[in-house]
Motif scaffolding. Sequence first.
Motif, short mmCIF file in Angstrom:
data_model
loop_
_atom_site.label_atom_id
_atom_site.label_comp_id
_atom_site.label_asym_id
_atom_site.label_seq_id
_atom_site.Cartn_x
_atom_site.Cartn_y
_atom_site.Cartn_z
N PRO A 1 0.84 -1.26 -0.05
CA PRO A 1 0.03 0.14 -0.09
C PRO A 1 0.76 1.21 0.01
N ALA A 2 0.50 2.17 -1.02
CA ALA A 2 1.51 3.18 -1.09
C ALA A 2 1.42 4.21 0.33
N CYS A 3 0.55 4.25 0.86
CA CYS A 3 0.28 4.97 2.09
C CYS A 3 1.41 4.54 3.40
N LEU A 4 1.93 3.33 3.25
CA LEU A 4 2.79 2.83 4.19
C LEU A 4 4.17 3.42 3.90
N GLN B 1 3.15 -3.10 20.13
CA GLN B 1 3.72 -4.61 19.66
C GLN B 1 2.61 -5.10 18.79
N PHE B 2 2.63 -6.12 17.89
CA PHE B 2 1.77 -6.78 17.24
C PHE B 2 1.17 -8.02 18.25
N GLU B 3 -0.06 -8.13 18.30
CA GLU B 3 -0.54 -9.28 19.11
C GLU B 3 -0.80 -10.74 18.56
N PHE C 1 -0.90 1.51 11.29
CA PHE C 1 -1.84 0.85 12.11
C PHE C 1 -2.81 0.18 11.73
N GLU C 2 -3.54 0.51 10.58
CA GLU C 2 -4.68 0.05 9.93
C GLU C 2 -4.04 -1.00 8.96
N ARG C 3 -2.85 -0.87 8.19
CA ARG C 3 -2.52 -1.81 7.15
C ARG C 3 -1.09 -2.54 7.39
N GLY C 4 -0.29 -1.87 8.28
CA GLY C 4 0.91 -2.38 8.25
C GLY C 4 1.09 -3.94 8.83
#
Length: 208
Positions: free
Chosen positions: A89-92, A142-144, A188-191
């Motif tokens: 995604p370009a927004c990243l 952190q990612f859960e 936070f939404e697509r990472g």
Amino acid sequence: MQRLLISFWVAIYWGILSSTQVLAAPIEPSPTQEAQSGLLELRFGATTIAFEPSEINWVSGHGKPSSSDSTLTVGRNASVFFRPPFDIPACLDIGQVVLINQTIEPIVRQRLFLDYTPRSTEFRGISQLRPPSGRPILDLYQFEASDLKDFWGEQITFYREPPTTNVKIQLTRDTHLRIPATAQRCFFERGEATIRQLISFITGKIKK
């Protein structure tokens, strides 16, 4: 009797022709042989990762690999820069990704962050790590997800340092992955999905 002789010679002719065709059939390379041809093996200590030469932008101490390179040794603390060969995604705003021959303990085991505990955020699957009291030293998360763990078995962390979000992952004992991305809401939404895809892409290239 004549018909019998004709049938006999026809059978012999076709038998010889079939044998010749079998012997002349080309030997096709196995899928494994095809997959290994033309790959560039990068050696990070005990870890070897095989890339297509075109996927690598730069190797510290070597420069841009050429198609004639088959093996390169990545020195201690040296880096390999590459751009993921799939859509992000370009927004990243993820440009080059870095692999380093380095061994770093996870941030949650470092003395300054031992007392940090996860607290839920508005983003599903992401927690913020905060100290028991006072202001946190680092804007740390952190990612859960259970599959997003590092070599040490710890959940993968990242921290915001605007304008960048820094993701640092120990993939193997010798290989440290660094991913710079946007500090905006998009991460936070697509990472999470992109980080998972990147890890899968690299680990799929590690030679057993």
